[in-house]
Design a protein around this motif. Sequence first.
Motif, PDB file in Angstrom:
ATOM      1  N   SER A 110       0.829  -1.209   0.000  1.00  0.00           N
ATOM      2  CA  SER A 110       0.000   0.000   0.000  1.00  0.00           C
ATOM      3  C   SER A 110       0.858   1.252   0.000  1.00  0.00           C
ATOM      4  N   SER A 111       1.944   1.215   0.802  1.00  0.00           N
ATOM      5  CA  SER A 111       2.848   2.371   0.831  1.00  0.00           C
ATOM      6  C   SER A 111       3.516   2.579  -0.521  1.00  0.00           C
ATOM      7  N   THR A 112       3.914   1.473  -1.150  1.00  0.00           N
ATOM      8  CA  THR A 112       4.548   1.583  -2.464  1.00  0.00           C
ATOM      9  C   THR A 112       3.587   2.179  -3.485  1.00  0.00           C
ATOM     10  N   VAL A 113       2.324   1.699  -3.430  1.00  0.00           N
ATOM     11  CA  VAL A 113       1.324   2.217  -4.368  1.00  0.00           C
ATOM     12  C   VAL A 113       1.066   3.701  -4.107  1.00  0.00           C
ATOM     13  N   SER A 114       0.974   4.064  -2.810  1.00  0.00           N
ATOM     14  CA  SER A 114       0.730   5.475  -2.478  1.00  0.00           C
ATOM     15  C   SER A 114       1.876   6.351  -2.962  1.00  0.00           C
ATOM     16  N   GLU A 115       3.114   5.882  -2.741  1.00  0.00           N
ATOM     17  CA  GLU A 115       4.263   6.648  -3.211  1.00  0.00           C
ATOM     18  C   GLU A 115       4.262   6.746  -4.731  1.00  0.00           C
ATOM     19  N   ILE A 149       1.615   6.625  -6.648  1.00  0.00           N
ATOM     20  CA  ILE A 149       0.543   7.542  -7.048  1.00  0.00           C
ATOM     21  C   ILE A 149       0.975   8.984  -6.838  1.00  0.00           C
ATOM     22  N   THR A 150       1.632   9.240  -5.699  1.00  0.00           N
ATOM     23  CA  THR A 150       2.109  10.604  -5.433  1.00  0.00           C
ATOM     24  C   THR A 150       3.128  11.033  -6.480  1.00  0.00           C
TER      25      THR A 150
END
Length: 279
Positions: free
Chosen positions: A149-154, A156-157
């Motif tokens: 999830s953190s990887t995806v959020s990063e 996306i950012t």
Amino acid sequence: MGILSRTSYIIRSKLNSVLNRAEDPTETLDYSYEQMRDQLQDVKRGIADLTTQKKRLEMQKRRLEENVDKHNDQARTAVQQGQEDLARRALEKKKTKMNQIEDLERQITNLQSQQDKLIDQKNELQSRIEEFRTKKETMKARHEAAKASSTVSEAITATGEEFEDVGRAIDRAEEQTEDMEARAAAMDELHESGAFDDVLSDKDNIDRELEQLETDSGVEAELETLKSEMGDGSSETEAEPAGDVENEAVEEDIEDMEAEVDDSEVEAELAELQDEENA
């Protein structure tokens, strides 16, 4: 707190911070699980060794019990034969063997107690290991999910920032394209208006004015010709004076332009041409 103590504390805190950043929780959980399994194996080996010792004592006890029965039979036989001294020695050996048997029984009982205790500890440790294994797998799954999830959020950012850069680049490209389109339209308009022809031509203002006068005279003459062909007599009568007036105006303009030219410049240019011819 002294200087050395403060220095040691700072160094430990820095090392702890570095270790925390370098630590992989999933690897730590797997390592802890393997350590607990090793402890369980040690407990199992301890139980096996203890059981082996107990079995040896039990075998020794059985041999002593057999000797007790043997000495008892010997004593009976000696008594029957009237050999009391031999019977007494056999009974003494029997007593010694019985004392050894009692000592072995105490040791066996003690080993059995230790074995039961180790088995209980082994069962408790095994239950804890199974429970830890379940929690470990759950925590690993949660950690991997959080990591993903953190990887995806990063991502996306970062993608959003890249999209902003791309959007700004598109805006700049659109502005440049509009500027180029406007410039191209302006160039086409200037080309159609003949502005480029004037710029590229080597004619001066006088030449262009003369050409314009000649064009106007030609248009007027053609117009009078059309009127004559249409059979308009009055127009023909009026056209001739108009043509004469127009021609007179052109001649006057030419005379005025010729008057404006400096005679000295003309004479100088004429002399240069003569020199070139003589050369």
